[in-house]
Design a protein around this motif. Sequence first.
Motif, PDB file in Angstrom:
ATOM      1  N   GLU A   1     -18.100  21.988  -7.731  1.00 47.21           N
ATOM      2  CA  GLU A   1     -17.316  22.828  -8.774  1.00 47.21           C
ATOM      3  C   GLU A   1     -16.755  21.888  -9.967  1.00 47.21           C
ATOM      4  OE1 GLU A   1     -16.781  26.159 -10.965  1.00 47.21           O
ATOM      5  OE2 GLU A   1     -18.062  25.730  -9.425  1.00 47.21           O
ATOM      6  N   HIS A   2     -16.551  20.829  -9.440  1.00 55.92           N
ATOM      7  CA  HIS A   2     -15.783  19.565 -10.354  1.00 55.92           C
ATOM      8  C   HIS A   2     -16.527  18.825 -10.622  1.00 55.92           C
ATOM      9  CE1 HIS A   2     -11.712  21.716 -10.265  1.00 55.92           C
ATOM     10  NE2 HIS A   2     -12.165  22.000  -9.157  1.00 55.92           N
ATOM     11  N   GLY A   3     -17.916  18.858 -10.556  1.00 54.45           N
ATOM     12  CA  GLY A   3     -18.964  18.041 -10.856  1.00 54.45           C
ATOM     13  C   GLY A   3     -19.042  16.567  -9.975  1.00 54.45           C
ATOM     14  N   VAL A   4     -18.560  16.662  -8.971  1.00 47.73           N
ATOM     15  CA  VAL A   4     -18.784  15.512  -7.962  1.00 47.73           C
ATOM     16  C   VAL A   4     -19.409  15.706  -6.854  1.00 47.73           C
ATOM     17  CG1 VAL A   4     -16.832  14.119  -9.384  1.00 47.73           C
ATOM     18  CG2 VAL A   4     -16.365  15.546  -7.008  1.00 47.73           C
ATOM     19  N   SER A   5     -19.675  14.837  -5.967  1.00 42.73           N
ATOM     20  CA  SER A   5     -20.284  15.154  -4.398  1.00 42.73           C
ATOM     21  C   SER A   5     -19.158  14.917  -3.627  1.00 42.73           C
ATOM     22  CB  SER A   5     -21.283  14.117  -4.448  1.00 42.73           C
ATOM     23  OG  SER A   5     -20.918  12.632  -4.277  1.00 42.73           O
ATOM     24  N   LEU A   6     -19.501  15.276  -2.536  1.00 46.39           N
ATOM     25  CA  LEU A   6     -18.725  14.973  -1.098  1.00 46.39           C
ATOM     26  C   LEU A   6     -18.789  13.596  -0.988  1.00 46.39           C
ATOM     27  CD1 LEU A   6     -17.070  16.642   0.682  1.00 46.39           C
ATOM     28  CD2 LEU A   6     -18.792  16.861   2.284  1.00 46.39           C
ATOM     29  N   ASP A   7     -19.685  12.776  -1.111  1.00 49.12           N
ATOM     30  CA  ASP A   7     -19.722  11.482  -1.237  1.00 49.12           C
ATOM     31  C   ASP A   7     -18.519  10.873  -1.922  1.00 49.12           C
ATOM     32  OD1 ASP A   7     -21.688  11.277   0.876  1.00 49.12           O
ATOM     33  OD2 ASP A   7     -23.411  10.937  -0.621  1.00 49.12           O
ATOM     34  N   THR A   8     -18.250  11.254  -3.224  1.00 50.31           N
ATOM     35  CA  THR A   8     -17.434  10.954  -4.251  1.00 50.31           C
ATOM     36  C   THR A   8     -15.955  11.024  -3.426  1.00 50.31           C
ATOM     37  OG1 THR A   8     -18.691  11.323  -5.909  1.00 50.31           O
ATOM     38  CG2 THR A   8     -16.346  10.992  -6.496  1.00 50.31           C
ATOM     39  N   ILE A   9     -15.735  12.213  -2.931  1.00 47.91           N
ATOM     40  CA  ILE A   9     -14.624  12.266  -2.341  1.00 47.91           C
ATOM     41  C   ILE A   9     -14.432  11.323  -0.987  1.00 47.91           C
ATOM     42  CG2 ILE A   9     -13.454  14.102  -0.832  1.00 47.91           C
ATOM     43  CD1 ILE A   9     -14.228  16.414  -2.256  1.00 47.91           C
ATOM     44  N   GLY A  10     -15.502  10.977  -0.064  1.00 52.62           N
ATOM     45  CA  GLY A  10     -15.356  10.158   0.871  1.00 52.62           C
ATOM     46  C   GLY A  10     -14.817   8.739   0.247  1.00 52.62           C
ATOM     47  N   GLU A  11     -15.481   8.345  -0.863  1.00 45.96           N
ATOM     48  CA  GLU A  11     -15.187   7.133  -1.562  1.00 45.96           C
ATOM     49  C   GLU A  11     -13.537   7.062  -1.778  1.00 45.96           C
ATOM     50  OE1 GLU A  11     -18.002   6.523  -4.875  1.00 45.96           O
ATOM     51  OE2 GLU A  11     -19.466   6.692  -3.649  1.00 45.96           O
ATOM     52  N   VAL A  12     -13.147   7.961  -2.418  1.00 42.06           N
ATOM     53  CA  VAL A  12     -11.869   8.079  -2.810  1.00 42.06           C
ATOM     54  C   VAL A  12     -10.757   8.056  -1.687  1.00 42.06           C
ATOM     55  CG1 VAL A  12      -9.845   9.512  -3.759  1.00 42.06           C
ATOM     56  CG2 VAL A  12     -12.283   9.449  -5.019  1.00 42.06           C
ATOM     57  N   ALA A  13     -11.238   8.733  -0.622  1.00 36.81           N
ATOM     58  CA  ALA A  13     -10.464   8.532   0.763  1.00 36.81           C
ATOM     59  C   ALA A  13     -10.496   7.372   1.306  1.00 36.81           C
ATOM     60  CB  ALA A  13     -11.052   9.700   1.743  1.00 36.81           C
ATOM     61  N   ARG A  14     -11.798   6.594   1.266  1.00 35.25           N
ATOM     62  CA  ARG A  14     -11.740   5.015   1.620  1.00 35.25           C
ATOM     63  C   ARG A  14     -10.858   4.405   0.885  1.00 35.25           C
ATOM     64  NH1 ARG A  14     -16.837   7.095   2.807  1.00 35.25           N
ATOM     65  NH2 ARG A  14     -17.754   6.577   0.852  1.00 35.25           N
ATOM     66  N   THR A  15     -10.782   4.338  -0.392  1.00 38.10           N
ATOM     67  CA  THR A  15      -9.964   3.818  -1.294  1.00 38.10           C
ATOM     68  C   THR A  15      -8.500   3.888  -0.599  1.00 38.10           C
ATOM     69  OG1 THR A  15     -11.403   3.520  -3.029  1.00 38.10           O
ATOM     70  CG2 THR A  15      -9.341   3.268  -3.493  1.00 38.10           C
ATOM     71  N   LYS A  16      -8.094   5.124  -0.809  1.00 31.62           N
ATOM     72  CA  LYS A  16      -6.680   5.404  -0.180  1.00 31.62           C
ATOM     73  C   LYS A  16      -6.381   4.878   1.080  1.00 31.62           C
ATOM     74  CE  LYS A  16      -4.607   9.237  -1.976  1.00 31.62           C
ATOM     75  NZ  LYS A  16      -4.317  10.530  -2.073  1.00 31.62           N
ATOM     76  N   ARG A  17      -7.245   4.925   1.818  1.00 29.15           N
ATOM     77  CA  ARG A  17      -7.015   4.229   3.424  1.00 29.15           C
ATOM     78  C   ARG A  17      -7.098   2.973   3.225  1.00 29.15           C
ATOM     79  NH1 ARG A  17     -11.976   5.352   5.260  1.00 29.15           N
ATOM     80  NH2 ARG A  17     -11.480   7.544   5.452  1.00 29.15           N
ATOM     81  N   GLU A  18      -7.812   2.286   2.454  1.00 30.37           N
ATOM     82  CA  GLU A  18      -7.551   0.793   2.325  1.00 30.37           C
ATOM     83  C   GLU A  18      -6.118   0.587   1.670  1.00 30.37           C
ATOM     84  OE1 GLU A  18     -10.889  -0.578  -0.219  1.00 30.37           O
ATOM     85  OE2 GLU A  18     -12.162  -0.166   1.286  1.00 30.37           O
ATOM     86  N   LYS A  19      -5.618   1.339   0.686  1.00 30.21           N
ATOM     87  CA  LYS A  19      -4.283   0.917   0.148  1.00 30.21           C
ATOM     88  C   LYS A  19      -3.229   1.398   0.878  1.00 30.21           C
ATOM     89  CE  LYS A  19      -6.089   1.184  -4.649  1.00 30.21           C
ATOM     90  NZ  LYS A  19      -5.900   1.886  -6.083  1.00 30.21           N
ATOM     91  N   ARG A  20      -3.238   2.637   1.511  1.00 30.37           N
ATOM     92  CA  ARG A  20      -2.146   3.213   2.049  1.00 30.37           C
ATOM     93  C   ARG A  20      -2.394   3.440   3.815  1.00 30.37           C
ATOM     94  NH1 ARG A  20       1.076   6.109  -1.693  1.00 30.37           N
ATOM     95  NH2 ARG A  20       1.572   7.450   0.065  1.00 30.37           N
ATOM     96  N   GLY A  21      -3.583   3.290   4.091  1.00 29.89           N
ATOM     97  CA  GLY A  21      -3.671   3.254   5.600  1.00 29.89           C
ATOM     98  C   GLY A  21      -4.297   4.639   5.894  1.00 29.89           C
ATOM     99  N   GLY A  22      -4.645   5.066   7.156  1.00 30.77           N
ATOM    100  CA  GLY A  22      -5.243   6.118   7.589  1.00 30.77           C
ATOM    101  C   GLY A  22      -3.887   6.826   8.292  1.00 30.77           C
ATOM    102  N   PHE A  23      -4.359   7.561   9.579  1.00 29.06           N
ATOM    103  CA  PHE A  23      -3.388   8.365  10.268  1.00 29.06           C
ATOM    104  C   PHE A  23      -3.705   7.778  11.761  1.00 29.06           C
ATOM    105  CE2 PHE A  23      -3.863  10.859   6.795  1.00 29.06           C
ATOM    106  CZ  PHE A  23      -2.731  11.008   6.339  1.00 29.06           C
ATOM    107  N   ALA A  24      -4.630   6.833  11.959  1.00 27.19           N
ATOM    108  CA  ALA A  24      -4.776   6.148  13.346  1.00 27.19           C
ATOM    109  C   ALA A  24      -3.561   5.816  14.256  1.00 27.19           C
ATOM    110  CB  ALA A  24      -5.818   5.188  13.381  1.00 27.19           C
ATOM    111  N   MET A  25      -2.401   5.516  13.600  1.00 27.24           N
ATOM    112  CA  MET A  25      -1.120   4.871  14.265  1.00 27.24           C
ATOM    113  C   MET A  25      -0.417   6.189  14.694  1.00 27.24           C
ATOM    114  SD  MET A  25      -0.405   1.518  12.299  1.00 27.24           S
ATOM    115  CE  MET A  25       0.905   1.162  13.362  1.00 27.24           C
ATOM    116  N   ARG A  26      -0.608   7.299  14.258  1.00 28.01           N
ATOM    117  CA  ARG A  26       0.111   8.772  14.474  1.00 28.01           C
ATOM    118  C   ARG A  26       1.502   8.615  14.404  1.00 28.01           C
ATOM    119  NH1 ARG A  26      -1.739   9.835  20.590  1.00 28.01           N
ATOM    120  NH2 ARG A  26      -2.811   8.097  20.739  1.00 28.01           N
TER     121      ARG A  26
END
Length: 109
Positions: free
Chosen positions: A71-96
Motif C-alpha cells: 500500500e505504501h509502494g514498497v515490498s516486504l523485502d524493503t521492510i526486511g532491509e530496513v530492519a537489518r539496517t536498524k539491527r546493525e545500528k541498534r542491535g536486535g533482541f537476542a540478549m533479552r
Amino acid sequence: MGKLVRDRVPEMIRESGRTPHVVTLSTNAYRSALLDKLHEEAAELSAAQTTESVLEEAADVLEVLAAIAVEHGVSLDTIGEVARTKREKRGGFAMRLWLEAIDPDPDAR
C-alpha cells in the motif's frame, strides 16, 4: 461486525450457503483498516499458547505487514532491509534486555 478480511473470505462464505455483504474500501479507509487488522492479529499472536498457533498468528501479522508495504509502494523485502539496517545500528533482541530505568545525566543541569 465490519472488518477487513482476506480476499477469498467472501467466496468461502458463499460456499457455506451464506451471503456476505462486502464493500471495497477507499485508500484512506483501507490504510486505516490495515492498521486495525495489524492490532487484531498482534493481539491474537500475543494470546497464542502453542508453537503452532504462534506460527499461524505470526503468519497473519506478516500478511498484514506485506499488505501495508504494498500500500505504501514498497515490498516486504524493503521492510526486511530496513530492519537489518536498524539491527546493525541498534542491535536486535537476542540478549533479552529489559531497561528498568535511566539515571539522569549529572552534567546536564
